[in-house]
Design a protein around this motif. Structure first.
Motif, mmCIF file in Angstrom:
data_model
loop_
_atom_site.group_PDB
_atom_site.id
_atom_site.type_symbol
_atom_site.label_atom_id
_atom_site.label_comp_id
_atom_site.label_asym_id
_atom_site.label_seq_id
_atom_site.Cartn_x
_atom_site.Cartn_y
_atom_site.Cartn_z
ATOM 1 N N GLU A 35 -2.231 -9.672 4.546
ATOM 2 C CA GLU A 35 -1.794 -8.383 3.995
ATOM 3 C C GLU A 35 -0.660 -8.570 2.996
ATOM 4 O OE1 GLU A 35 0.094 -4.164 5.581
ATOM 5 O OE2 GLU A 35 -1.240 -5.307 6.881
ATOM 6 N N GLU A 36 0.287 -9.412 3.338
ATOM 7 C CA GLU A 36 1.417 -9.672 2.429
ATOM 8 C C GLU A 36 0.927 -10.296 1.121
ATOM 9 O OE1 GLU A 36 5.321 -12.569 2.325
ATOM 10 O OE2 GLU A 36 4.663 -11.800 4.267
ATOM 11 N N LEU B 293 -5.747 -2.061 0.211
ATOM 12 C CA LEU B 293 -4.404 -2.635 0.115
ATOM 13 C C LEU B 293 -3.974 -2.818 -1.342
ATOM 14 C CD1 LEU B 293 -4.467 -5.389 2.894
ATOM 15 C CD2 LEU B 293 -2.898 -3.454 2.789
ATOM 16 N N ALA B 294 -4.917 -3.268 -2.183
ATOM 17 C CA ALA B 294 -4.597 -3.568 -3.581
ATOM 18 C C ALA B 294 -4.664 -2.342 -4.481
ATOM 19 C CB ALA B 294 -5.544 -4.642 -4.106
ATOM 20 N N LYS B 295 -5.082 -1.192 -3.900
ATOM 21 C CA LYS B 295 -5.229 0.049 -4.666
ATOM 22 C C LYS B 295 -6.182 -0.140 -5.855
ATOM 23 C CE LYS B 295 -0.926 2.329 -3.309
ATOM 24 N NZ LYS B 295 -0.672 1.482 -2.129
ATOM 25 N N ALA C 67 -1.434 -7.405 -5.753
ATOM 26 C CA ALA C 67 -1.461 -6.070 -6.366
ATOM 27 C C ALA C 67 -0.236 -5.833 -7.236
ATOM 28 C CB ALA C 67 -1.562 -5.005 -5.277
ATOM 29 N N LEU D 141 -0.780 -7.649 -1.083
ATOM 30 C CA LEU D 141 0.235 -6.778 -1.694
ATOM 31 C C LEU D 141 0.959 -7.501 -2.831
ATOM 32 C CD1 LEU D 141 1.680 -5.074 1.509
ATOM 33 C CD2 LEU D 141 0.181 -4.049 -0.210
ATOM 34 N N ARG D 142 1.183 -8.799 -2.669
ATOM 35 C CA ARG D 142 1.808 -9.584 -3.741
ATOM 36 C C ARG D 142 0.874 -9.652 -4.953
ATOM 37 N NH1 ARG D 142 2.749 -14.383 -1.174
ATOM 38 N NH2 ARG D 142 4.712 -13.596 -0.370
#
Length: 200
Positions: A180-181, A70-72, A187, A184-185
């Protein structure tokens, strides 16, 4: 500043005499040991982590893989560890050992070593997984429900981002989109970590 290997040697020398004759192996941190972009901190190792002597493997490793995807990020870019370095256990209904939350004695023993570990690794930012590491690094009065998905100051003087523990999603499926949100925040904010240090 001591490197983390020296801190671990000191830690092993300190803990070995505390439990003579008991099988309480320490599971030490793993990953990029010098200025990683993130240091992820969990609660304590589980059974698989003790067997393999590495944090976040087995089921916890799948959680970590999900986070990294998710965070790449790659595992080579981060350092992962736990507040408590032994597996806290209790007897289950069948008489078999099962995981439990660390108790106050275990936390008081290991938190000073966590602070030494962080100082040696010098991550750009900390990510706590669940309430135990959050309280260890941000204070007893704070809870994950209050501050998940947010940046704040840590006792280590390094920006801290708090997440629900990935394992909690197994028991509370409603947390999955929240987790998940939040990842992503996190990242999206990584490019601004250097600026955050000046704010705290």
């Amino acid at each position: 500043m001591a490197d983390v290997s020296a801190v671990y040697e000191e830690m092993l020398s300190f803990f070995r005499p505390l439990w003579p004759g008991e099988d309480k192996p320490l599971v030490l941190g793993d990953g990029k040991k010098d200025h990683p972009i993130l240091m992820l901190i969990g609660e304590a190792p589980g059974e698989t982590e003790v067997i393999k002597r590495r944090p976040f493997v087995g089921r916890a490793g799948k959680n970590l893989d999900e986070f990294l995807s998710l965070a790449k990020l790659s595992r080579e870019e981060i350092f992962v560890s736990n507040v408590v370095k032994i597996r806290p256990t209790e007897k289950g209904p069948t008489g078999r050992n099962r995981n439990r939350a660390p108790n106050k004695e275990e936390l008081s023993l290991f938190i000073p070593w966590l602070m030494k570990e962080i100082a040696a690794v010098q991550p750009k930012a900390l990510v706590t997984l669940g309430n135990v590491p959050l309280k260890a690094l941000a204070g007893e009065k704070i809870t994950i429900g209050d501050c998940h998905g947010q940046w704040q100051e840590s006792k280590a003087g390094i920006p801290l981002f708090s997440l629900y523990h990935p394992a909690s999603i197994i028991y509370r499926r409603a947390l999955a989109p929240v987790y998940e949100e939040d990842v992503l925040r996190l990242a999206a904010s990584l490019p601004d970590i250097s600026d955050m240090k000046t704010r705290f």
